[in-house]
Design a protein around this motif. Structure first.
Motif, PDB file in Angstrom:
ATOM      1  N   UNK A  85       0.804  -1.214   0.000  1.00  0.00           N
ATOM      2  CA  UNK A  85       0.000   0.000   0.000  1.00  0.00           C
ATOM      3  C   UNK A  85       0.836   1.263   0.000  1.00  0.00           C
ATOM      4  N   UNK A  86       2.083   1.144   0.473  1.00  0.00           N
ATOM      5  CA  UNK A  86       2.977   2.300   0.416  1.00  0.00           C
ATOM      6  C   UNK A  86       2.596   3.449   1.329  1.00  0.00           C
ATOM      7  N   UNK A  87       1.780   3.172   2.361  1.00  0.00           N
ATOM      8  CA  UNK A  87       1.346   4.234   3.277  1.00  0.00           C
ATOM      9  C   UNK A  87       2.368   4.460   4.393  1.00  0.00           C
ATOM     10  N   UNK A 111       4.252   5.665  -1.202  1.00  0.00           N
ATOM     11  CA  UNK A 111       3.251   6.238  -2.109  1.00  0.00           C
ATOM     12  C   UNK A 111       2.665   7.520  -1.548  1.00  0.00           C
ATOM     13  N   UNK A 113       3.062  10.840  -0.334  1.00  0.00           N
ATOM     14  CA  UNK A 113       4.178  11.778  -0.434  1.00  0.00           C
ATOM     15  C   UNK A 113       4.245  12.684   0.789  1.00  0.00           C
ATOM     16  N   UNK A 135       9.387   8.485  -5.074  1.00  0.00           N
ATOM     17  CA  UNK A 135       8.394   7.810  -5.899  1.00  0.00           C
ATOM     18  C   UNK A 135       7.516   8.795  -6.671  1.00  0.00           C
ATOM     19  N   UNK A 137       6.083  10.640  -9.469  1.00  0.00           N
ATOM     20  CA  UNK A 137       6.297  10.346 -10.890  1.00  0.00           C
ATOM     21  C   UNK A 137       6.862  11.548 -11.636  1.00  0.00           C
ATOM     22  N   UNK A 207       8.993   1.488 -11.271  1.00  0.00           N
ATOM     23  CA  UNK A 207       7.908   0.945 -12.088  1.00  0.00           C
ATOM     24  C   UNK A 207       6.524   1.202 -11.505  1.00  0.00           C
ATOM     25  N   UNK A 208       6.368   0.934 -10.208  1.00  0.00           N
ATOM     26  CA  UNK A 208       4.997   0.894  -9.703  1.00  0.00           C
ATOM     27  C   UNK A 208       4.369   2.267  -9.504  1.00  0.00           C
ATOM     28  N   UNK A 210       4.598   4.546 -11.929  1.00  0.00           N
ATOM     29  CA  UNK A 210       4.528   5.085 -13.284  1.00  0.00           C
ATOM     30  C   UNK A 210       3.155   4.769 -13.860  1.00  0.00           C
ATOM     31  N   UNK A 211       2.606   5.682 -14.656  1.00  0.00           N
ATOM     32  CA  UNK A 211       1.330   5.396 -15.315  1.00  0.00           C
ATOM     33  C   UNK A 211       1.477   4.141 -16.156  1.00  0.00           C
ATOM     34  N   UNK A 212       0.455   3.310 -16.143  1.00  0.00           N
ATOM     35  CA  UNK A 212       0.529   2.020 -16.794  1.00  0.00           C
ATOM     36  C   UNK A 212       0.941   2.106 -18.271  1.00  0.00           C
ATOM     37  N   UNK A 215       4.868   2.105 -18.880  1.00  0.00           N
ATOM     38  CA  UNK A 215       5.748   1.085 -18.312  1.00  0.00           C
ATOM     39  C   UNK A 215       6.624   0.456 -19.401  1.00  0.00           C
ATOM     40  N   UNK A 247      -2.316  -9.800  -6.615  1.00  0.00           N
ATOM     41  CA  UNK A 247      -2.407  -8.431  -6.105  1.00  0.00           C
ATOM     42  C   UNK A 247      -1.641  -7.455  -6.971  1.00  0.00           C
ATOM     43  N   UNK A 248      -1.025  -7.923  -8.044  1.00  0.00           N
ATOM     44  CA  UNK A 248      -0.291  -7.018  -8.934  1.00  0.00           C
ATOM     45  C   UNK A 248       0.634  -7.814  -9.827  1.00  0.00           C
TER      46      UNK A 248
END
Lengths: 339, 339
Positions: A85-87, A111, A113, A135, A137, A207-208, A210-212, A215, A247-248
């Motif tokens: 989750x990057x929180x 994630x 910021x 992170x 972008x 990578x994670x 970045x907008x899909x 990639x 999950x990814x």
């Protein structure tokens, strides 16, 4: 000049989710790591805890202990944990604020910021320190779409993929790149996560975050740029997640967009469930991951094992079993080396 | 109230890259489409051009022609083309500005956000119209991570995947959803591209402009929310790209994160190379795509054909051939229906 930095690991230095810290303890040319703050591992050396090698990186229970006892001063505090989750966990927020008050700039790969949080921003301004969100972008006009230029790269491109995340792909990629260099080849590694950047790798992207849509192009661009700049003999790529991770899922971008025709597959025999997904009933399958890689038209060169949770004897037993079952070399990178 | 809208298609209304326009000409509950501006198809009805059905959507060569000749007024001009890269072509910028000057609000699904272009922004402010960038990502705190809650969805979830992009996946998904409803089932469709949103679908998100880390969670959340809100009997999902497309592989998220255990696979027999990648030497392979889907543990229910570039006789010949080769039902959705 490489600046001194401290790692914050929220009491989980010895857990897989402190993988950012693990990477930086093992190797970085971007910072000089002088200590770790971790209440559950205090009093030991972080290098020893990880690999039984003292690296002059003492672990302190609290920031106050570090400020009082350390002979060296730090410029940066790096958040060394990556939660699903990057929180930013609540308990860590207080620690980060204490570091800001002590005059340290904060480096974060979360994630969430820090520079978007009003309280952090104000505090950092007061204490004249930086909040560095690695992170964040890049602007879209700096991102690349896939062009097919990858077909012009003539050296082998080898992906280090895995059967789950937080499993040692980056570590294995770093080790094989170093070992290949020692054999006299011009080897380079492409990073795809925040730790790879923190370690000072030049070619790659995160990578994670970045907008899909970008990639594939960013992966291609990292390889093409590295190849053109360095005339590499061989390029290793740090993979992410697993092809079969619900999950990814990730990996086909490496096999197709970056044209990795060869793969090293990292696996942890003691791990049954995907990281953080014990409740789904979906198990990790080494066999299935091998089949998927082949279905994408790439070849697995070897299986590399993360031995966490195993005795050496158990690990060697898995090694024998996999060699027999899959007819592939099986290596324990941290125990045996990758030469 | 559904407002009147005009489509801008930059002279390529009859090409696959006008797929956004095609979708809106065929169906939308969000807008009332009253015409198309396209210099190469002027004088005809857009519905007739596409499907040989007049839909009272005249094609005008220029915006001036529309403003002079149309009995109806438009509130919106929708950019109806999607170029690889999502950029605004120079020649279209002039047309968009003319529409703004004529008092139309602009709806855009391009990666290049109109609302970030100073000249567009100023002009729109002058003429008191809106610039609506539907691909602008939602703030991160509104995005979901994958949780595994998808395992609680008890109805069948069927993905419409394809062997390339711009091939008719969304159209097939829309048709099968409608046909299933006509059979009396509570069927719903999850959109994953901008056209799906423009058509008025309620559940879904725009996949390619979402940060990579949130794709799995957003897919899961769209299905779970749809299932909870509607008690759906069956859910169809609009796929993106192809599992084996090097410029942007996609599909495993649908099979794993959204747990689509069944797939309809859209294929265009006349297409040899991936869209815009004629120079890479990598061919589209229906057989390989079928194998990949099986490697992910899902079942292909049927192959659906896009017959562009084929006579009906040729299309039917491919249908026979594929039925024999793969042992699967093969359907021509636009010609035969999908009942």
């Amino acid at each position: 000049m490489t600046e001194n930095a401290l790692l914050l690991t929220a009491g989980i230095l010895e857990q897989p989710n402190a993988k950012t810290a693990h990477g930086l303890i093992r190797t970085t040319s971007r910072y000089n790591i002088i200590g770790v703050i971790d209440k559950n591992s205090a009093g030991k050396d972080a290098g020893y805890l990880l690999d039984k090698v003292d690296r002059n990186m003492p672990v302190y229970a609290t920031l106050e202990d570090f400020l009082r006892d350390s002979p060296r001063k730090a410029k940066y505090a790096i958040i060394g944990v990556a939660f699903p989750g990057g929180k930013l966990p609540v308990e860590m927020a207080a620690e980060v604020k204490a570091a800001i008050r002590a005059g340290l700039s904060i480096v974060s790969g979360l994630h969430d910021f820090l520079s978007d949080m009003p309280d952090m921003k104000e505090l950092a301004a007061q204490h004249k320190v930086e909040l560095i969100d690695i992170r964040k972008p890049r602007p879209k006009d700096q991102l690349k779409f896939w062009t097919g230029e990858i077909m012009q790269v003539k050296c082998p491109i080898i992906a280090v993929l895995g059967t789950d995340c937080a499993m040692g792909k980056r570590t294995t990629a770093t080790l094989v790149t170093q070992a290949t260099k020692e054999k006299g080849l011009n080897a380079h590694m492409i990073f795809t996560g925040q730790t790879g950047w923190l370690q000072g790798n030049k070619y790659g992207f995160i990578l994670d975050s970045t907008y899909n849509d970008f990639i594939s192009g960013e992966l291609e661009n990292a390889v093409v740029t590295c190849y053109k700049d360095t005339s590499a003999d061989i390029i290793f790529m740090e993979g992410q997640s697993a092809l079969s991770n619900p999950s990814g899922p990730c990996g086909s971008e490496f096999l197709l967009s970056a044209q990795c025709k060869a793969v090293l597959l990292q696996h942890a025999p003691a791990r049954i469930w995907f990281n953080g997904q014990e409740n789904t009933g979906i198990k990790i399958s080494l066999k299935n991951e091998l089949e998927l890689i082949r279905s994408y038209g790439s070849r697995v060169l070897a299986i590399t094992l993360n031995t966490r949770g195993l005795s050496l004897a158990q690990a060697l037993e898995y090694k024998r079993q996999y060699e027999k079952e899959f007819g592939l070399p099986v290596v324990l990178p941290l125990e045996e080396g990758v030469g």
